[in-house]
Design a protein around this motif. Structure first.
Motif: not given
Lengths: 213, 213
Positions: A185-213
């Motif tokens: 994430w370094d140097d990506l300040r406000e990269f998220d603006l302009g994307y839709e974000v969805t998140s989902e937790v797997a059985e393993s505990g891994v958190i899947h976060v998806t930014f889409s546009r």
């Protein structure tokens, strides 16, 4: 024709651990970072060529499988191909043996000239010294309308994200703290603006976060 | 008698934004970091004293409500109380008006001596220059068997985490990238070892991750 990135990162954003050596080319923490991905059935089939039916089939596997869907070309950095680990070996053909799991043209960004490498399964590595925008244009030419994956490593991924060239970023956040390594994430300040974000937790505990546009 | 921490952080781990001024004491990005917490019914009732029934009642509110459950004493740093913003004001009584939402003894770690402050609702601020272990021992003495919260700020939270003194850490990860500010995870390599981790995604998109032991 989306441009896509998939990465595993730690909770503190480390996508590439430290401590790489020729004997341990992925570094000391790589195993913890990719354990749940490497446990999936998709990884067993596509990367290990293990068709025994081994591997998990839950949420992690759904993302692992989507990783391979509808890709027409791939772009990666020299380090991901192994050219930083084996800079002087003209016979180096990548980490993946005789069946690299790409099956499409792969553009490797490097300043050292090398002849292209062809594999019987459709994987073809071409070595280029060019800009993010130019290599993306070349990938589009050969992708036949399919998506383009920025395979990594993390500095290449960051270059494409910072340039606003990525349509979908999926991170599998492993809930561990590594504290050292290369952070996404370094140097990506406000990269998220302009994307839709969805998140989902797997059985393993891994958190899947998806930014889409 | 668990020692607990709850924090909101960005995807890149920022728990305290930059740019604090007396006019904007929480800094430029604070609003984005706490928007979903501040929207909860619990925040409306406990912090804003708004009993109209306003506020969200989903997963975020469940965590917000748990934040206040069964706390017998709180520990916070000088910055969280406001002593870095108003270092020379002997009449400063904190950010929270006449009804601070603590209702228990609060120990404020600071090197400047100040007399204790009492409020009618049971909140009592005491100002101490001492170690993490010592202030924790004093908090235990007054907590009556209830839990102790390390309220913040982030550097105080990190001190207690690094010292292995925390039994439960809950972070509400807001899927935004701030790129600057004070990060929670720095210098906490492998803090996660020895904890159970659970994660849950709220309707708002906030990812609630809890480390417990």
């Amino acid at each position: 024709m989306a441009v896509r990135i998939d990465l595993n990162i730690s909770l503190d954003g480390v996508a590439m651990p430290t401590g790489q050596t020729p004997e341990d080319p992925m570094g000391e923490d790589w195993g913890r970072l990719v354990a749940d991905y490497a446990a999936t059935r998709t990884f067993h089939e596509r990367v290990l060529h293990d068709t025994s039916g081994a591997g998990t089939t839950g949420v992690d596997d759904r993302y692992a499988s989507a990783y391979f869907d509808d890709i027409g070309a791939e772009i990666m950095g020299a380090a991901m191909f192994g050219l930083h680990t084996y800079p002087d070996d003209p016979d180096w053909r990548g980490w993946w043996g005789d069946e690299p799991p790409f099956h499409v043209p792969v553009f490797v960004l490097t300043h050292r000239e090398r002849p292209p490498l062809e594999f019987a399964n459709g994987t073809r590595f071409e070595f280029l010294a060019t800009s993010t925008a130019d290599v993306l244009a070349r990938a589009h030419e050969v992708a036949g309308g399919a998506d383009i994956r920025i395979g990594g490593g993390v500095s290449v991924a960051r270059d494409f994200l910072a340039a606003g060239l990525v349509d979908r970023l999926h991170v599998g956040i492993v809930p561990i703290v590594l504290g050292r390594g290369v952070r996404l994430w370094d140097d990506l300040r406000e990269f998220d603006l302009g994307y839709e974000v969805t998140s989902e937790v797997a059985e393993s505990g891994v958190i899947h976060v998806t930014f889409s546009r």
